[in-house]
Scaffold this motif. Structure first.
Motif, PDB file in Angstrom:
ATOM      1  N   VAL A 218       0.847  -1.195   0.000  1.00 58.05           N
ATOM      2  CA  VAL A 218       0.000   0.000   0.000  1.00 58.05           C
ATOM      3  C   VAL A 218       0.887   1.251   0.000  1.00 58.05           C
ATOM      4  CG1 VAL A 218      -1.709   1.306   1.320  1.00 58.05           C
ATOM      5  CG2 VAL A 218      -1.921  -1.157   1.115  1.00 58.05           C
ATOM      6  N   VAL A 219       2.008   1.172   0.716  1.00 54.55           N
ATOM      7  CA  VAL A 219       2.947   2.310   0.713  1.00 54.55           C
ATOM      8  C   VAL A 219       3.483   2.505  -0.697  1.00 54.55           C
ATOM      9  CG1 VAL A 219       5.129   3.197   1.622  1.00 54.55           C
ATOM     10  CG2 VAL A 219       3.607   1.856   3.099  1.00 54.55           C
ATOM     11  N   ARG A 220       3.858   1.406  -1.323  1.00 56.07           N
ATOM     12  CA  ARG A 220       4.372   1.512  -2.697  1.00 56.07           C
ATOM     13  C   ARG A 220       3.336   2.181  -3.598  1.00 56.07           C
ATOM     14  NH1 ARG A 220       8.779  -1.051  -4.426  1.00 56.07           N
ATOM     15  NH2 ARG A 220       9.924  -2.328  -2.937  1.00 56.07           N
ATOM     16  N   TYR A 277      17.219  10.550   2.706  1.00 59.98           N
ATOM     17  CA  TYR A 277      17.094   9.305   1.935  1.00 59.98           C
ATOM     18  C   TYR A 277      15.652   9.006   1.531  1.00 59.98           C
ATOM     19  CZ  TYR A 277      21.888   8.521   3.438  1.00 59.98           C
ATOM     20  OH  TYR A 277      23.233   8.646   3.654  1.00 59.98           O
ATOM     21  N   LYS A 278      14.751   9.930   1.785  1.00 60.84           N
ATOM     22  CA  LYS A 278      13.336   9.755   1.431  1.00 60.84           C
ATOM     23  C   LYS A 278      12.772   8.436   2.010  1.00 60.84           C
ATOM     24  CE  LYS A 278      13.003  13.503  -1.025  1.00 60.84           C
ATOM     25  NZ  LYS A 278      13.681  14.275   0.040  1.00 60.84           N
ATOM     26  N   ALA A 279      12.970   8.260   3.295  1.00 61.42           N
ATOM     27  CA  ALA A 279      12.465   7.052   3.950  1.00 61.42           C
ATOM     28  C   ALA A 279      10.948   7.093   4.018  1.00 61.42           C
ATOM     29  CB  ALA A 279      13.052   6.936   5.356  1.00 61.42           C
ATOM     30  N   SER A 280      10.298   5.947   3.746  1.00 62.52           N
ATOM     31  CA  SER A 280       8.834   5.964   3.757  1.00 62.52           C
ATOM     32  C   SER A 280       8.221   5.124   4.868  1.00 62.52           C
ATOM     33  CB  SER A 280       8.280   5.525   2.402  1.00 62.52           C
ATOM     34  OG  SER A 280       8.857   4.321   2.004  1.00 62.52           O
ATOM     35  N   VAL A 281       8.955   4.136   5.386  1.00 59.68           N
ATOM     36  CA  VAL A 281       8.369   3.274   6.422  1.00 59.68           C
ATOM     37  C   VAL A 281       9.200   3.382   7.697  1.00 59.68           C
ATOM     38  CG1 VAL A 281       7.633   0.936   6.992  1.00 59.68           C
ATOM     39  CG2 VAL A 281       7.575   1.687   4.623  1.00 59.68           C
ATOM     40  N   PHE A 282       8.524   3.590   8.804  1.00 54.01           N
ATOM     41  CA  PHE A 282       9.204   3.814  10.078  1.00 54.01           C
ATOM     42  C   PHE A 282       8.540   2.941  11.139  1.00 54.01           C
ATOM     43  CE2 PHE A 282      10.821   7.515  13.002  1.00 54.01           C
ATOM     44  CZ  PHE A 282      11.237   6.600  13.948  1.00 54.01           C
ATOM     45  N   CYS A 309       4.016   4.920   9.496  1.00 54.26           N
ATOM     46  CA  CYS A 309       4.736   4.695  10.753  1.00 54.26           C
ATOM     47  C   CYS A 309       3.954   3.633  11.517  1.00 54.26           C
ATOM     48  CB  CYS A 309       4.814   5.968  11.585  1.00 54.26           C
ATOM     49  SG  CYS A 309       5.633   7.302  10.709  1.00 54.26           S
ATOM     50  N   ILE A 310       4.663   2.675  12.066  1.00 57.06           N
ATOM     51  CA  ILE A 310       3.990   1.562  12.743  1.00 57.06           C
ATOM     52  C   ILE A 310       4.501   1.493  14.174  1.00 57.06           C
ATOM     53  CG2 ILE A 310       3.657  -0.943  12.751  1.00 57.06           C
ATOM     54  CD1 ILE A 310       4.316  -0.772   9.673  1.00 57.06           C
TER      55      ILE A 310
END
Ligand code: ATP
Ligand code: MG
Length: 546
Positions: A218-220, A277-282, A309-310
Motif C-alpha cells: 500500500v505504501v508503494r 534518503y526519502k524514507a517511507s516506512v518507520f 509509521c507503525i
C-alpha cells in the motif's frame, strides 16, 4: 509455500545485485555484497565445524555484519540466537548456556563484556566485527577515535570478522525443512520475568514476511514506488529483538528494500536522514514516538516522505498517536505481535478511515485470532473479554526446553492449535481487536478486574503527563489498589501535585478504577526495547510493604 529464509536473499541479490541493502554511516552496502559476504562467512563457519542445528550467538548492535552473520548461519542450516547488546557478561553466559551456543559473533564495542562472558561460558570461537567495518574509508579513522573500542587480542578463540571474508564463497545451502527447522532461537523481552527461548522456524518468519507484504505494498502504491525501486526503511529498532529483525531486516531482504542502519539511537540524525534518503516506512515503539513529539522540534526536519509509521511492542496511547500525526503529518498505525508469533499478528490498515485508534487492528492474512477463557481451553463468543489466542503459520514451534510453559501456552480447539498470548483483549463487531491489559498486569480491586492500561489512557490525556504506568499495590481492605507512577512534562513540574492527578482520574473513571496513590518520578524503568518494566515498580512496592 514457506521457504528457507536464505532463499529471499538469493533471489533479491540475483534480481537487484547493485541495489543498496544498507546505508551505514553514508556507506551503501549492496545486495551483491551482502550475498557474497554471507556466503564467505558461511564457508568460514563450516570450516570451524558449525553445521546444521548448531547455535550461533549474535551479541552486537545493528550493523551490516549482524545481517551477514545471520544469513551465513541460515545458509548452513544453523540456528541464530541474538542477544541484547546491553546484556551483562552474566546474562550473555546465561543465554549461551540455555541455548547451548557454539560460537559468538560480537562487535569491538562489546569486546570486554564478550570476553568476560567467555570466561563463564566457553564459546568455541568469538568473532569480533569492528564497528568501522563497512564504513566509508574516510570516516574510519575519525570513527575509531570517537568509538574508542578496547584493544582486541586476536588469536586463539578470538577471530577477526574481516578475516572470515577472505574465505572462498562456495554457495553451499543446507537442505532445510522450513516448517521444522529452527532458524532463530529468539528470547522474549523479559518484561514479565526471565526471557524464554522461542523456537522460530524458517516458515514462521517467511510466512510473516508474506503476510506483511500487502501492507507495505500500500505504501508503494500510495507513493508510486514500483517493484523496480526499493522502499527505504528506518532501521531504528534493534535487530536482536524479533520486532525489528522481522519487520525491518528480513522484510527488506525479502522485498529488496533499503534499510538505514543505526547501531545507536540518535534521534536527530535519524530524523534528518528521513528527509535525506526519502524514507517511507518507520517502525517504532511508543517511547520513540513519544520522544519525537516531546523532545525535538519536528518542524526542523523534512518528514514528508514518511508514508507509514507503525507502533508495536506496547500500548500506543490514543492521545500520543494523535499528537504525533498532528506534529509530523505522517500516519501512525498500531500493530501487535510478540516474540512467540514471529512477529506480527495484527495491524491497522494504512488507508484513512480503515484504522481505529486504540485498536491493534485486524488479524493479518492467514492468521486466526480469538478470545479464550483465561483458564479453560475454550473460545469465548464475540464481544467478550478474555485472553487473546492466535493460530497461524507465524506461531513458534514452542519454547526451548520448557515443557511446563509449553503445556500452559498451547491448547487445541476447533481443529486448530492455539497459542495463549498472555494478553487480555476483546474484538469489536467489525473484527478489530483491542488489548485491554497483560494478564499479569491486571489489578484485582475488591474482586473487580481493573485494567492498568485503561487508567494509563486517562492519565496520558492530562496535558502535563509525559509517561504513566499503573500497578496494583497491596491494600488491606481491597486486596489490591491501583497506584500510578507518573513522569511530568518539564514545563509542569512546579505546578502539579499528585492530588491533582488523582482528581483528574477520578473525574473520568468509575470509583473502583481510580488510582489510590500517585507518585512522580523523573523516569520509569524500561527494557532495552523501551517497554516500561512494571515488574520493577512492583518489586519496589512489595519491598516497602514486606
Ligand atoms: P516476556 O514475555 O519475557 O515477559 P515480552 O512479552 O515483553 O516479555 P515480547 O515478545 O517482546 O516480550 O513482547 C510481546 C508483548 O508485547 C505482548 O504479549 C504484549 O503484551 C506486548 N505488546 C505488543 N504490541 C502491543 C500493543 N500494540 N499493545 C499492547 N501490548 C503490546
Ligand atoms: Mg511475553
Amino acid at each position: 509455500r514457506p521457504e528457507p529464509l536464505y532463499a529471499y536473499l538469493d533471489r533479491t541479490a540475483s534480481s537487484y545485485p547493485e541495489r543498496t541493502a544498507f546505508v551505514y554511516f553514508g556507506s551503501h552496502v549492496k545486495y551483491k555484497t551482502l550475498a557474497d559476504h554471507s556466503d564467505r562467512v558461511a564457508k568460514a563457519l563450516r570450516e570451524m565445524g558449525v553445521s546444521k542445528g548448531d547455535i550461533v550467538a549474535l551479541y552486537m548492535p545493528n550493523h551490516p555484519a549482524f545481517a551477514v552473520a545471520f544469513y551465513a548461519a541460515a545458509k548452513i542450516g544453523a540456528t541464530v540466537t541474538p542477544m541484547n547488546p546491553l546484556y551483562t557478561p552474566g546474562e550473555v553466559a546465561r543465554q549461551a548456556r540455555d541455548s547451548e551456543a557454539r560460537v559468538l559473533f560480537t562487535a569491538d564495542v562489546q569486546y570486554d563484556k564478550a570476553i568476560k562472558a567467555n570466561e563463564e561460558y566457553r564459546f568455541e570461537k568469538v568473532i569480533v566485527a569492528e564497528m568501522t567495518e563497512y564504513m566509508p574509508a574516510w570516516l574510519k579513522p575519525i570513527a575509531r577515535r570517537q568509538i574508542r573500542a578496547p584493544r582486541i587480542k586476536y588469536g586463539g578463540a578470538v577471530v577477526k570478522y574481516a578475516e572470515l571474508l577472505s574465505y572462498e564463497a562456495e554457495g553451499y545451502r543446507a537442505a532445510v525443512k522450513p516448517e521444522e527447522d529452527v532458524v532463530a532461537l529468539m528470547y522474549t523481552g523479559g518484561t514479565t520475568g526471565t526471557p524464554k527461548g522461542a523456537e522460530i522456524t524458517h516458515a514462521n518468519i517467511s510466512s510473516n514476511l508474506q503476510q506483511l507484504k500487502p501492507f507495505y505494498d500500500v505504501v508503494r502504491r500510495s507513493r508510486g514506488i514500483g517493484a523496480d525501486a526499493p522502499l527505504v526503511l528506518v532501521g531504528v529498532l534493534p535487530w536482536y529483538h524479533i520486532y525489528g529483525q522481522v519487520t525491518v531486516l528480513h522484510y527488506s531482504i525479502f522485498d529488496g528494500d533499503t534499510v538505514l542502519v543505526y547501531p545507536r539511537f540518535d534521534l536527530k540524525k535519524i530524523l534528518s536522514d528521513i528527509g535525506k534518503y526519502k524514507a517511507s516506512v518507520f517502525h517504532g515503539v511508543p517511547t520513540i514516538f513519544n520522544a519525537i513529539v516531546n523532545s525535538v522540534d519536528v518542524r526542523r526536519y523534512d518528514l514528508t516522505s514518511l508514508a507509514f509509521c507503525i507502533s508495536g511492542s506496547s500500548p500506543l496511547p490514543v492521545e500520543l498517536a494523535r499528537r504525533f500525526e498532528a506534529a509530523t503529518g505522517a500516519p501512525l498505525r498500531e500493530g501487535y505481535g510478540m516474540t512467540e508469533t514471529a512477529v506480527v499478528t495484527h495491524l491497522n490498515p494504512l488507508l484513512n478511515g480503515r484504522h481505529k485508534a486504540g485498536s491493534i487492528g485486524l488479524p493479518l492474512p492467514s492468521t486466526y485470532a480469538a478470545i479464550a477463557d483465561l483458564e479453560k481451553p475454550e473460545l469465548l463468543p464475540p464481544g467478550q473479554t478474555g485472553e487473546l489466542v492466535i493460530s497461524g503459520p507465524q506461531v513458534m514451534k514452542g519454547y526451548h526446553n520448557r515443557p511446563e510453559e509449553n503445556k500452559e501456552a498451547f491448547f487445541n480447539c476447533c481443529g486448530l492449535r492455539w497459542f495463549r498470548t498472555g494478553d487480555i483483549a476483546y474484538m469489536d463487531e467489525e473484527g478489530y481487536f483491542y488489548i485491554v491489559d497483560r494478564k499479569k498486569d491486571m489489578i484485582k480491586y475488591k474482586g473487580y478486574s481493573v485494567f492498568s492500561r485503561e487508567i494509563e489512557e486517562v492519565l496520558y490525556q492530562h496535558p502535563c503527563v509525559k509517561e504513566a504506568a499503573v500497578i496494583g499495590v497491596p491494600d488491606q481492605e481491597a486486596g489490591e489498589a491501583p497506584k500510578a507512577f507518573v513522569v511530568l512534562k518539564d514545563e509542569c513540574k512546579e505546578q502539579i501535585k499528585p492530588a491533582d492527578i488523582i482528581k483528574w482520574a477520578s473525574e473520568r473513571l468509575a470509583p473502583y478504577k481510580r488510582p489510590r496513590y500517585v507518585e512522580f518520578r523523573s523516569e520509569l524503568p524500561k527494557s532495552a526495547v523501551g517497554k516500561i518494566l512494571k515488574r520493577i515498580l512492583k518489586e519496589e512496592e512489595l519491598s516497602k510493604w514486606a
